[in-house]
Design a protein around this motif. Structure first.
Motif, PDB file in Angstrom:
ATOM      1  N   GLU A   1      87.823  64.052  -3.554  1.00 45.40           N
ATOM      2  CA  GLU A   1      89.169  63.583  -3.232  1.00 45.40           C
ATOM      3  C   GLU A   1      90.148  63.889  -4.366  1.00 45.40           C
ATOM      4  O   GLU A   1      91.279  64.312  -4.122  1.00 45.40           O
ATOM      5  CB  GLU A   1      89.110  62.085  -2.959  1.00 45.40           C
ATOM      6  CG  GLU A   1      90.439  61.421  -2.617  1.00 45.40           C
ATOM      7  CD  GLU A   1      90.277  59.928  -2.476  1.00 45.40           C
ATOM      8  OE1 GLU A   1      90.519  59.405  -1.379  1.00 45.40           O
ATOM      9  OE2 GLU A   1      89.896  59.270  -3.479  1.00 45.40           O
ATOM     10  N   ARG A   2      89.712  63.687  -5.620  1.00 43.27           N
ATOM     11  CA  ARG A   2      90.579  63.997  -6.765  1.00 43.27           C
ATOM     12  C   ARG A   2      90.794  65.496  -6.899  1.00 43.27           C
ATOM     13  O   ARG A   2      91.897  65.953  -7.241  1.00 43.27           O
ATOM     14  CB  ARG A   2      89.963  63.444  -8.052  1.00 43.27           C
ATOM     15  CG  ARG A   2      89.990  61.939  -8.172  1.00 43.27           C
ATOM     16  CD  ARG A   2      89.610  61.488  -9.574  1.00 43.27           C
ATOM     17  NE  ARG A   2      88.232  61.807  -9.913  1.00 43.27           N
ATOM     18  CZ  ARG A   2      87.205  60.975  -9.741  1.00 43.27           C
ATOM     19  NH1 ARG A   2      87.401  59.771  -9.222  1.00 43.27           N
ATOM     20  NH2 ARG A   2      85.988  61.335 -10.098  1.00 43.27           N
ATOM     21  N   ALA A   3      89.742  66.270  -6.632  1.00 42.59           N
ATOM     22  CA  ALA A   3      89.836  67.725  -6.814  1.00 42.59           C
ATOM     23  C   ALA A   3      90.624  68.394  -5.694  1.00 42.59           C
ATOM     24  O   ALA A   3      91.237  69.449  -5.916  1.00 42.59           O
ATOM     25  CB  ALA A   3      88.425  68.328  -6.884  1.00 42.59           C
ATOM     26  N   ALA A   4      90.619  67.795  -4.501  1.00 41.21           N
ATOM     27  CA  ALA A   4      91.294  68.393  -3.334  1.00 41.21           C
ATOM     28  C   ALA A   4      92.039  67.295  -2.572  1.00 41.21           C
ATOM     29  O   ALA A   4      91.592  66.858  -1.512  1.00 41.21           O
ATOM     30  CB  ALA A   4      90.281  69.088  -2.433  1.00 41.21           C
ATOM     31  N   PRO A   5      93.169  66.848  -3.103  1.00 35.77           N
ATOM     32  CA  PRO A   5      93.914  65.746  -2.464  1.00 35.77           C
ATOM     33  C   PRO A   5      94.715  66.231  -1.261  1.00 35.77           C
ATOM     34  O   PRO A   5      95.942  66.346  -1.302  1.00 35.77           O
ATOM     35  CB  PRO A   5      94.817  65.249  -3.598  1.00 35.77           C
ATOM     36  CG  PRO A   5      95.062  66.455  -4.446  1.00 35.77           C
ATOM     37  CD  PRO A   5      93.804  67.288  -4.370  1.00 35.77           C
TER      38      PRO A   5
ATOM     39  N   SER B   1      86.726  58.777  11.478  1.00 31.08           N
ATOM     40  CA  SER B   1      87.394  58.907  10.176  1.00 31.08           C
ATOM     41  C   SER B   1      87.751  60.361   9.908  1.00 31.08           C
ATOM     42  O   SER B   1      88.853  60.670   9.428  1.00 31.08           O
ATOM     43  CB  SER B   1      86.489  58.369   9.061  1.00 31.08           C
ATOM     44  OG  SER B   1      86.234  56.990   9.240  1.00 31.08           O
ATOM     45  N   GLY B   2      86.831  61.287  10.206  1.00 35.48           N
ATOM     46  CA  GLY B   2      87.116  62.699  10.006  1.00 35.48           C
ATOM     47  C   GLY B   2      88.278  63.173  10.851  1.00 35.48           C
ATOM     48  O   GLY B   2      89.172  63.885  10.380  1.00 35.48           O
ATOM     49  N   GLN B   3      88.307  62.783  12.136  1.00 41.04           N
ATOM     50  CA  GLN B   3      89.370  63.243  13.028  1.00 41.04           C
ATOM     51  C   GLN B   3      90.697  62.548  12.761  1.00 41.04           C
ATOM     52  O   GLN B   3      91.751  63.073  13.137  1.00 41.04           O
ATOM     53  CB  GLN B   3      88.948  63.071  14.492  1.00 41.04           C
ATOM     54  CG  GLN B   3      87.856  64.055  14.867  1.00 41.04           C
ATOM     55  CD  GLN B   3      87.598  64.195  16.356  1.00 41.04           C
ATOM     56  OE1 GLN B   3      86.701  64.927  16.734  1.00 41.04           O
ATOM     57  NE2 GLN B   3      88.361  63.541  17.194  1.00 41.04           N
ATOM     58  N   ALA B   4      90.656  61.396  12.108  1.00 46.05           N
ATOM     59  CA  ALA B   4      91.895  60.723  11.720  1.00 46.05           C
ATOM     60  C   ALA B   4      92.365  61.125  10.335  1.00 46.05           C
ATOM     61  O   ALA B   4      93.465  60.756   9.917  1.00 46.05           O
ATOM     62  CB  ALA B   4      91.714  59.207  11.778  1.00 46.05           C
ATOM     63  N   GLY B   5      91.537  61.857   9.602  1.00 46.98           N
ATOM     64  CA  GLY B   5      91.922  62.299   8.269  1.00 46.98           C
ATOM     65  C   GLY B   5      91.859  61.199   7.226  1.00 46.98           C
ATOM     66  O   GLY B   5      92.703  61.117   6.336  1.00 46.98           O
ATOM     67  N   VAL B   6      90.823  60.328   7.321  1.00 47.45           N
ATOM     68  CA  VAL B   6      90.652  59.254   6.349  1.00 47.45           C
ATOM     69  C   VAL B   6      89.210  59.248   5.859  1.00 47.45           C
ATOM     70  O   VAL B   6      88.384  60.071   6.264  1.00 47.45           O
ATOM     71  CB  VAL B   6      91.035  57.882   6.941  1.00 47.45           C
ATOM     72  CG1 VAL B   6      92.529  57.855   7.291  1.00 47.45           C
ATOM     73  CG2 VAL B   6      90.192  57.534   8.170  1.00 47.45           C
ATOM     74  N   VAL B   7      88.899  58.299   4.995  1.00 48.50           N
ATOM     75  CA  VAL B   7      87.568  58.147   4.421  1.00 48.50           C
ATOM     76  C   VAL B   7      86.772  57.174   5.284  1.00 48.50           C
ATOM     77  O   VAL B   7      87.276  56.116   5.676  1.00 48.50           O
ATOM     78  CB  VAL B   7      87.661  57.601   2.979  1.00 48.50           C
ATOM     79  CG1 VAL B   7      86.268  57.334   2.404  1.00 48.50           C
ATOM     80  CG2 VAL B   7      88.448  58.571   2.097  1.00 48.50           C
ATOM     81  N   GLY B   8      85.542  57.529   5.601  1.00 46.22           N
ATOM     82  CA  GLY B   8      84.652  56.622   6.312  1.00 46.22           C
ATOM     83  C   GLY B   8      83.272  56.655   5.688  1.00 46.22           C
ATOM     84  O   GLY B   8      82.734  57.731   5.423  1.00 46.22           O
TER      85      GLY B   8
ATOM     86  N   PHE C   1      80.593  61.365  -5.349  1.00 46.38           N
ATOM     87  CA  PHE C   1      80.929  62.738  -4.980  1.00 46.38           C
ATOM     88  C   PHE C   1      82.155  62.778  -4.082  1.00 46.38           C
ATOM     89  O   PHE C   1      83.006  63.666  -4.212  1.00 46.38           O
ATOM     90  CB  PHE C   1      79.732  63.425  -4.320  1.00 46.38           C
ATOM     91  CG  PHE C   1      78.795  64.060  -5.299  1.00 46.38           C
ATOM     92  CD1 PHE C   1      78.917  65.405  -5.641  1.00 46.38           C
ATOM     93  CD2 PHE C   1      77.801  63.316  -5.914  1.00 46.38           C
ATOM     94  CE1 PHE C   1      78.071  65.993  -6.562  1.00 46.38           C
ATOM     95  CE2 PHE C   1      76.935  63.890  -6.840  1.00 46.38           C
ATOM     96  CZ  PHE C   1      77.065  65.234  -7.166  1.00 46.38           C
ATOM     97  N   ALA C   2      82.266  61.828  -3.178  1.00 47.31           N
ATOM     98  CA  ALA C   2      83.454  61.776  -2.320  1.00 47.31           C
ATOM     99  C   ALA C   2      84.713  61.535  -3.136  1.00 47.31           C
ATOM    100  O   ALA C   2      85.755  62.163  -2.902  1.00 47.31           O
ATOM    101  CB  ALA C   2      83.291  60.683  -1.262  1.00 47.31           C
ATOM    102  N   ALA C   3      84.636  60.633  -4.111  1.00 48.47           N
ATOM    103  CA  ALA C   3      85.798  60.340  -4.953  1.00 48.47           C
ATOM    104  C   ALA C   3      86.176  61.556  -5.798  1.00 48.47           C
ATOM    105  O   ALA C   3      87.364  61.872  -5.973  1.00 48.47           O
ATOM    106  CB  ALA C   3      85.523  59.137  -5.846  1.00 48.47           C
TER     107      ALA C   3
ATOM    108  N   VAL D   1      79.112  59.736   3.756  1.00 49.96           N
ATOM    109  CA  VAL D   1      80.526  59.434   3.600  1.00 49.96           C
ATOM    110  C   VAL D   1      81.345  60.677   3.926  1.00 49.96           C
ATOM    111  O   VAL D   1      80.991  61.782   3.517  1.00 49.96           O
ATOM    112  CB  VAL D   1      80.862  58.924   2.184  1.00 49.96           C
ATOM    113  CG1 VAL D   1      80.481  59.933   1.108  1.00 49.96           C
ATOM    114  CG2 VAL D   1      82.328  58.542   2.050  1.00 49.96           C
ATOM    115  N   THR D   2      82.406  60.499   4.704  1.00 47.38           N
ATOM    116  CA  THR D   2      83.318  61.605   4.993  1.00 47.38           C
ATOM    117  C   THR D   2      84.613  61.418   4.228  1.00 47.38           C
ATOM    118  O   THR D   2      85.083  60.288   4.027  1.00 47.38           O
ATOM    119  CB  THR D   2      83.604  61.721   6.498  1.00 47.38           C
ATOM    120  OG1 THR D   2      84.441  62.866   6.727  1.00 47.38           O
ATOM    121  CG2 THR D   2      84.309  60.501   7.051  1.00 47.38           C
ATOM    122  N   VAL D   3      85.194  62.542   3.811  1.00 51.31           N
ATOM    123  CA  VAL D   3      86.448  62.541   3.060  1.00 51.31           C
ATOM    124  C   VAL D   3      87.306  63.682   3.597  1.00 51.31           C
ATOM    125  O   VAL D   3      86.778  64.725   4.001  1.00 51.31           O
ATOM    126  CB  VAL D   3      86.162  62.694   1.553  1.00 51.31           C
ATOM    127  CG1 VAL D   3      85.504  64.029   1.249  1.00 51.31           C
ATOM    128  CG2 VAL D   3      87.391  62.482   0.698  1.00 51.31           C
TER     129      VAL D   3
END
Length: 491
Positions: A475-479, A205-212, A470-472, A441-443
């Motif tokens: 994500e909102r703070a750094a989209p 997920s991290g290397q694809a740039g998504v949430v896992g 925290f992940a959400a 969780v990765t973001v």
């Protein structure tokens, strides 16, 4: 039964909806469109099938497409038209990693030895169906969860060949949930299911740039999942948006917890976040972590520098424990699958006779597993008990000592070039949460050129809602997430 083709499926019969922003749209937004009649589940499913038929020719992340997908979507539309929608996942296309039993549809764990599909669904697949999800197909994975050889290449399997990183195609997708991470990044499904023993959800997920999201061990049933270790394995969601991961998590867990409802509040202001920098492994990852720290501080969090102890000892005793568990747990699983090998020794013999299986790397871990002690062996018992104790202490004691809400760490460095020389010993932070069974969780957090870098949030046992919140908020703070560019190589 002959091996199913891993080639891209035929193009969907009808034109997809060109106005749909598949990359940017969340499940709640899709549900709103379907409730108002502006979109149907059939149209949404066709749009994803079209992308699989075209885009996945470059990525090679989808092994099998479900021939019943459009029928499932049509059933969803009929329910919704009658006011009987089953919930937020009704009509949403989901891809499932191919080590999760799905009746009549693959479940090879990437190995040509498992050529006979299971007759029953894993419990979590049953929950997806009961929630009205469209089971779109199965994703490629690192064969046997990257547990056939210490020199394995992530994203390769004898069934599906090599999955590519959609951001830069000659770069590795990480594993073992390689196809799930790459497919979600490439918008080949709204969400996907992955599994993790140590890093196999968060790294791809991290290397694809998504949430896992790797949940607390035991939150999701492991029934019907090809194991490495039932004491450490867990399924979890992969998504482009934290809210979608939370919705999928609620369905897979099946305990009535509404994870998405907990995401609205902002936990950053006044929070105490420990930062485990893992500095010095990669300069670009160090930069992204520093930028993430700035984001946390700007939004009111107190950042505390921490180091999680015991990592060398955990890794030294964790691997031999996994080898013993792999033999025991895998052979117990194989006994549920008619028409396939029954033991690790039989798998070794199958691979030696197969023209594909040993073409890229060997099976040294299989040889170790074949001679591993039983799980009643005192040395094994001590290894497992000690590894879990040290992993839990590495998180619990740091959180308690510094009065932390969560610990943040880099998930990954920039993806490496796929070269079949084995995966490099790169940057990672998954071991403490993986071995302890705690949530992680990765973001998406930034980029090294075109290659994504994520940050992970982890906390203590049962703190699944906390890390997702925290992940959400991050994500909102750094989209920063962006769609992949499918570059053939780095400039």
């Amino acid at each position: 039964m002959p091996f199913p083709s891993a080639a891209p499926p035929a193009r969907a019969e009808a034109d997809p909806r060109p106005d749909l922003d598949l990359d940017g749209t969340t499940i709640p937004e899709l549900v709103d469109l379907m409730e108002t009649g502006a979109l149907t589940a059939v149209e949404l499913t066709r749009a994803y099938l079209d992308r699989i038929a075209t885009v996945d020719r470059q990525v090679r992340s989808v092994l099998f497409v479900n021939p019943e997908a459009l029928d499932q979507a049509a059933e969803s539309d009929r329910r919704r038209a009658g006011g009987q929608a089953l919930g937020p996942l009704d009509g949403i296309p989901v891809l499932v990693k191919d080590n999760i039993d799905t009746r009549g549809l693959g479940t090879t764990a990437g190995s040509r030895a498992l050529c006979v599909p299971p007759s029953d669904d894993a419990e979590l697949v049953g929950r997806l169906r009961a929630a009205g999800a469209v089971v779109l197909g199965k994703t490629n994975m690192s064969e046997w969860g990257n547990f056939r050889s210490a020199w394995a290449t992530s994203g390769w399997s004898g069934v599906g060949g090599q999955t590519n990183n959609p951001h830069v195609l000659d770069r590795n997708p990480c594993g073992s949930s390689s196809g799930s991470g790459a497919a979600v990044a490439a918008s080949l499904a709204q969400v996907a299911v992955g599994t993790e023993t140590n890093g196999s959800i968060v790294c791809p997920s991290g290397q694809a740039g998504v949430v896992g999201f790797k949940p607390t061990h035991g939150r999701i049933s492991g029934d019907g999942i090809v194991p490495i270790s039932t004491r450490q394995d867990t399924a979890g969601p992969v998504a482009r948006h934290v809210v979608d991961a939370a919705i999928l998590m609620s369905v897979m867990e099946g305990r009535g917890v509404d994870y998405a409802a907990a995401l609205a509040s902002d936990p950053l202001r006044g929070a105490r976040v420990g930062v485990w920098r893992r500095a010095g492994h990669d300069a670009e990852a160090d930069r992204v972590v520093e930028e993430a720290v700035d984001v946390l501080r700007r939004h009111g969090a107190t950042v505390v520098e921490v180091d999680l102890p015991h990592q060398g000892r955990i890794e030294a005793i964790g691997l031999p424990a996994l080898v013993a568990e792999f033999k025991h747990d895998l052979e117990a699983y194989l006994a549920t699958r008619p028409g396939v090998p029954r033991t690790v020794r039989e798998l070794i013999e199958f691979n030696e006779a197969d023209p594909v299986e040993l073409s890229r790397f060997g099976q040294d871990l299989f040889f170790e597993a074949a001679k591993a002690p039983p799980i009643t062996d005192p040395t094994y018992v001590d290894q497992r008990r000690t590894a879990v104790d040290l992993a839990r202490r590495s998180i619990d004691e740091v959180i308690e000592a510094h009065r932390l809400d969560v610990v943040m760490a880099p998930t990954n460095g920039p993806a490496w070039r796929t070269d079949y020389a084995g995966d490099p010993a790169g940057l990672g932070s998954s071991t403490p949460a993986a071995v302890s069974g705690y949530p992680n969780v990765t973001v998406p957090a930034g980029f090294a050129g075109p290659l994504p870098i994520g940050v992970s949030f982890m906390a203590g046992h049962g703190a699944d809602v906390t890390v997702l919140r925290f992940a959400a908020a991050f994500e909102r703070a750094a989209p920063v997430r962006r769609a992949p560019a499918y570059l053939p190589t780095l400039p």
